[in-house]
Design an enzyme around this catalytic site. Structure first.
Site: not given
Ligand code: GLN
Length: 242
Positions: A96, A130, A194
């Site tokens: 990520c 998101r 993740h």
């Molecule tokens: N902050 C980044 C995004 O929102 C990465 C998020 C993450 O590592 N889970 O895309």
């Protein structure tokens, strides 16, 4: 008695470690130990010197935009060594936020452009939605499924010359548009998964260990490590809806 030893650099464990990303390192430790391989883990934080010649595997996890700002700045000081390690086929697993920063940039919601190390021809732009939930995908190389959990607003776009890691079966992956997840370049694995990723995808953990040994001219010991519970977790996760 063998003397198989691998060195792993865990970058920014205090800043980039959400959804149990550290579990990836623990899985590598466990599966190496079971095969009699010494895996030494060095943690590298902001301002720390990175001895690039030393490491066989690099791991970088994910994090919030705020943490990524600090990491992005620090990475610029380590950029040259990291890029040559990548070109030299050192193994990288990046998740990520860590994955995003291997590319050209990550543009956040407020338009701030966080510089990546430009090792890979990809860029990321924050979207309005998101992308959060369970992901099921199929690794292009092996045809095996990968399971994980994503939570990002960044949409990542790969140049045509780059190959994704997997095809999305459920979830969003790189950008929720092209149906692909992550990136696979030389010995780099970049992914939005993740979960942590490796505990539930032991085949990928073993592939990373094997590649790291082979890069040193060593062979993976011919020893099957029991992964009954890991695969039960994998199967269960395959059935989760988004
Ligand atoms: N902050 C980044 C995004 O929102 C990465 C998020 C993450 O590592 N889970 O895309």
């Amino acid at each position: 008695m063998n003397n198989l030893t691998l060195e792993l650099a865990y970058l920014y464990p205090k800043l980039l470690n959400i959804y149990g990303d550290r579990g990836n390192v623990l899985t590598l430790l466990f599966r190496c130990k079971a095969r009699g391989i010494n895996l030494n883990v060095s943690t590298i934080g902001l301002g720390d010197r990175l001895d690039h010649a030393k490491f066989d595997i690099y791991f970088i996890g994910g994090g919030q935009d705020q943490q990524q700002i600090l990491v992005s700045n620090d990475l610029q000081t380590k950029k040259e060594g990291l890029v040559s390690a990548i070109e030299n086929k050192t193994i990288f697993l990046t998740v990520c936020g860590g994955y995003q920063l291997l590319g050209k940039y990550y543009k956040t919601h407020d338009g701030t452009e966080l510089k990546g190390i430009e090792a890979l021809d990809l860029f990321t732009v924050a979207g309005s939605k998101r992308m959060i939930g369970n992901v099921l995908c199929k690794e292009l190389e092996s045809g095996k499924t990968l399971v994980g959990f994503e939570n990002h607003s960044g949409k990542t776009y790969l140049a045509k010359s780059l190959t994704p890691l997997a095809k999305v079966l459920r979830g969003n992956g790189n950008n929720s548009e092209d149906g692909f997840e992550g990136v696979r370049y030389k010995n780099v694995f970049g992914t939005y998964l993740h979960g942590s990723l490796l505990p539930k995808n032991s085949h990928l953990a073993d592939k990373i260990i094997r590649l790291a040994l082979e890069k040193k001219g060593l062979q993976m010991p011919d020893l099957k490590v029991d992964d009954t519970f890991e695969m039960l977790a994998h199967k269960k996760a395959e059935q989760l809806s988004y």
